[in-house]
Design an enzyme around this catalytic site. Sequence first.
Site, PDB file in Angstrom:
ATOM      1  N   GLU A  98      -7.785 -27.917  36.384  1.00 35.51           N
ATOM      2  CA  GLU A  98      -7.121 -26.713  36.911  1.00 35.51           C
ATOM      3  C   GLU A  98      -8.236 -25.737  37.230  1.00 35.51           C
ATOM      4  O   GLU A  98      -8.920 -25.257  36.326  1.00 35.51           O
ATOM      5  CB  GLU A  98      -6.130 -26.173  35.870  1.00 35.51           C
ATOM      6  CG  GLU A  98      -5.236 -25.078  36.402  1.00 35.51           C
ATOM      7  CD  GLU A  98      -5.848 -23.711  36.181  1.00 35.51           C
ATOM      8  OE1 GLU A  98      -6.424 -23.169  37.148  1.00 35.51           O
ATOM      9  OE2 GLU A  98      -5.760 -23.203  35.069  1.00 35.51           O
ATOM     10  N   CYS A 137      -6.330 -17.189  35.893  1.00 36.07           N
ATOM     11  CA  CYS A 137      -6.370 -18.118  37.026  1.00 36.07           C
ATOM     12  C   CYS A 137      -5.257 -17.838  38.016  1.00 36.07           C
ATOM     13  O   CYS A 137      -5.324 -18.284  39.165  1.00 36.07           O
ATOM     14  CB  CYS A 137      -6.303 -19.559  36.535  1.00 36.07           C
ATOM     15  SG  CYS A 137      -5.036 -19.873  35.303  1.00 36.07           S
ATOM     16  N   GLY A 139     -17.791 -26.309  38.498  1.00 32.52           N
ATOM     17  CA  GLY A 139     -17.909 -27.121  37.290  1.00 32.52           C
ATOM     18  C   GLY A 139     -16.888 -28.240  37.268  1.00 32.52           C
ATOM     19  O   GLY A 139     -17.202 -29.382  36.900  1.00 32.52           O
TER      20      GLY A 139
END
Length: 504
Positions: free
Chosen positions: A263, A300, A243
């Site tokens: 990020e 993440c 994305g």
Amino acid sequence: MTFTPSGKHLISGEWVAGAATFRSAPAHGAAHDFSVGTPDLVDRACEAAEAAFQAYADTTRDERAAFLEAIADQIDARGADITAIGTSETGLPEARLEGERGRTVGQLRLFASHIRDGAYLDRRHDAALPDRAPMPRPDLRMIQRPIGPVAVFGASNFPLAFSTAGGDTAAALAAGCTVVVKGHSAHPGTGEIVAEAIDAAIRETGMPAGVFSLIQGGKRDVGTALVQHPLIKAVGFTGSLAGGRALFDLCAQRDEPIPFFGELGSVNPMFCLPAAMSARADALGTGWAGSLTMGAGQFCTNPGIAVVLDDAHADTMRDAARSALAAMGPQTMLTDGIAAAYRDGARAMSAEAGVTAVVATEPADRSGTPFLFETDAEAWLGNHRLAEEVFGPLGLIVRCKDRAQMEEVARSLRGQLTVTLQMDDDDADMARSLLPILERKAGRILANGFPTGVEVADTMVHGGPYPASTNFGATSVGTLSIRRFLRPVCYQNIPEGVLPADIA
């Protein structure tokens, strides 16, 4: 819960309904209907952001700091309702949401303090030298100035800290930029109540209404319209590689290309060095399992890879991790789609040549259960798919035959948010050899710990070489993140009465 979402967008101080709606899919509790975003609403929000920009950019640092603090206060005032709807929509436990709210408001207050200080402006002055030979020097002053309206995309895995009033929004507002947020459809009610807090802070501090807008939901056309709108001057994004790369490419294809601060996550490898493994392989395996499964592995900075030497200590670490993971039950994942992608990723890993399953589970529906695999360095180096992120509580042990092969694995890495060295004093020589390799691979390198906690501080770097992020010189966490939404301007021989007030 006393808060009931209206399901509307917030555009320049007005709550706006749309013709089409979508229904939220909470982990538990009641679902609600929300208006679907459209390109027309994007245009309206961007126009409002541009109309408000100059007045907001011209506010004093004290005024902007008071605004950030007011947002923090308004979020805290809604704390119980934010926790209630956040846990309902995401399935995250109350303690996690409350901790994330603390981080979010703490970040706003830190940024307020930081901009009051003024050092972030990097003000420079080369005084005129009219008598210099052979040519005089003009008076030169430089300062960082806000770039314009900023688009922010809410993240699925952090409904507060990386969403409506999260790091990107806080940094842009601190810099003096107006903001248009595209809310994430995984937690639209949480987005709305936080937008309500920002709106209340705008009214309390007398800021222009167009300083902030929230557009809910919407399909790909909404995101495309937002990043390609000619009034948007930068984009902040936290999410998937696919994305983020698609939006990055759209930003680059504009008539006026703009910076895309994406990020995109990473596998965050740990290098477990021999002295540390000899002393505490069992504890490392248990600790890794805890970090790997924290928040169902939906961070993440989740440490998905452990790089070890192929010896008995690696067996000890593996067995300890296996025992700890086997004792862990299912956890609710953020969305049905994320849970399905996790199952697909685990199945793909188990089918790769040279990969052995250590812990194999059968997650059902929206739950995430742990997986653990191991392979050798030859298989890792020959198959780039093993280095791809599987978003969830999945770990892979990479066994190296010697120190040279461990360094070869380090060189093979793509960009990472973090790399960890598990080391003792006797590992210092090996760590010194690895460090020059690893500092080219990651934005943060840590020793003896796990990377799943990201401190909001002046020194934090949450970013790294691609594909961890799309801009290796930036961070999305910490006060340095404000600099993403500023640019240097040099003023030559401009009279002091005309210069921006902050330059003094």
